[in-house]
Write a protein that holds these residues in place. Structure first.
Motif, short mmCIF file in Angstrom:
data_model
loop_
_atom_site.label_atom_id
_atom_site.label_comp_id
_atom_site.label_asym_id
_atom_site.label_seq_id
_atom_site.Cartn_x
_atom_site.Cartn_y
_atom_site.Cartn_z
N ARG A 75 0.85 -1.22 0.20
CA ARG A 75 0.20 -0.10 0.19
C ARG A 75 0.90 1.20 -0.18
N VAL A 76 0.33 2.17 -0.70
CA VAL A 76 1.15 3.48 -0.74
C VAL A 76 0.37 4.70 -0.21
N ASP A 77 0.77 5.26 0.75
CA ASP A 77 0.52 6.73 1.14
C ASP A 77 0.87 7.61 0.31
N ARG A 78 -0.20 8.01 -0.96
CA ARG A 78 0.22 9.01 -1.77
C ARG A 78 0.54 10.45 -1.20
N GLU A 79 -0.26 10.65 -0.28
CA GLU A 79 0.05 12.02 0.25
C GLU A 79 1.31 11.98 0.93
N SER B 195 10.63 10.00 -4.65
CA SER B 195 12.06 9.85 -4.65
C SER B 195 12.40 8.63 -5.71
N GLY B 196 11.60 7.88 -6.09
CA GLY B 196 11.70 6.81 -7.11
C GLY B 196 12.56 5.61 -6.69
N MET B 197 13.04 5.45 -5.34
CA MET B 197 13.87 4.41 -4.68
C MET B 197 12.95 2.90 -4.91
N CYS B 198 11.64 3.06 -4.50
CA CYS B 198 10.85 2.10 -4.55
C CYS B 198 10.74 1.34 -6.15
N ALA B 199 10.52 2.22 -7.10
CA ALA B 199 10.46 1.63 -8.40
C ALA B 199 11.82 1.09 -8.85
N ALA C 16 2.38 9.76 -13.29
CA ALA C 16 2.72 10.90 -14.10
C ALA C 16 2.88 11.94 -13.06
N ASP C 17 2.17 11.92 -12.08
CA ASP C 17 2.39 13.11 -10.88
C ASP C 17 3.54 12.74 -10.12
N GLY C 18 4.35 11.67 -10.65
CA GLY C 18 5.69 11.39 -9.73
C GLY C 18 5.78 10.65 -8.52
N ARG C 19 4.45 10.21 -8.05
CA ARG C 19 4.39 9.59 -6.93
C ARG C 19 4.23 7.83 -7.28
N ALA C 20 4.49 7.08 -6.16
CA ALA C 20 4.53 5.85 -6.47
C ALA C 20 3.09 5.31 -6.40
N ALA D 29 6.48 6.04 2.99
CA ALA D 29 5.06 6.06 2.57
C ALA D 29 4.69 4.54 2.08
N LEU D 30 5.51 3.54 2.02
CA LEU D 30 5.12 2.11 1.68
C LEU D 30 4.77 1.26 2.82
N ALA D 31 4.05 0.35 2.82
CA ALA D 31 3.48 -0.56 4.14
C ALA D 31 3.19 -1.91 3.18
N LEU D 32 3.64 -3.06 3.75
CA LEU D 32 3.42 -4.24 3.34
C LEU D 32 2.13 -5.00 4.21
N HIS D 33 1.04 -5.46 3.69
CA HIS D 33 0.24 -5.93 4.60
C HIS D 33 -0.15 -7.51 3.97
N SER D 34 -0.49 -8.28 4.87
CA SER D 34 -0.90 -9.66 4.46
C SER D 34 -2.19 -9.57 3.73
N ALA D 35 -1.92 -10.51 2.69
CA ALA D 35 -3.23 -10.39 1.72
C ALA D 35 -4.29 -11.23 2.24
#
Length: 85
Positions: free
Chosen positions: A13-17, A22-26, A37-41, A69-75
């Motif tokens: 999950r990405v907290d876009r706010e 930074s692009g490190m995640c991509a 396009a807005d530069g957010r993940a 801004a990123l979090a991993l959750h159990s599916a």
């Protein structure tokens, strides 16, 4: 899908706010995360099939996000896996 031994499928999950683009995640997990396009993940997939494999790159992307801004959750259970709260 399952990841390394003992792991379960995950949803990222990405907290876009909070994201600063930074692009490190991509760079770390290009199969899982891209910059819009807005530069957010954003996640590449919506995980309709029950989650994605936890890869080393995805784990690194979450760990190294400079603004958490990123979090991993159990599916399956929905609980947060990383980062720790």
């Amino acid at each position: 899908m399952t990841g390394p031994a003992g792991t379960e499928p995950v949803v990222v999950r990405v907290d876009r706010e909070r994201c600063i683009g930074s692009g490190m995640c991509a760079l770390s997990a290009p199969d899982s995360l891209v910059l819009d396009a807005d530069g957010r993940a954003r996640p590449v997939a919506e995980y309709a099939d029950g989650g994605a494999e936890l890869t080393d790159g995805l784990a690194e992307a979450v760990e190294f996000c400079p603004v958490e801004a990123l979090a991993l959750h159990s599916a399956s259970g929905g609980y947060r896996i990383a980062p720790a709260e």
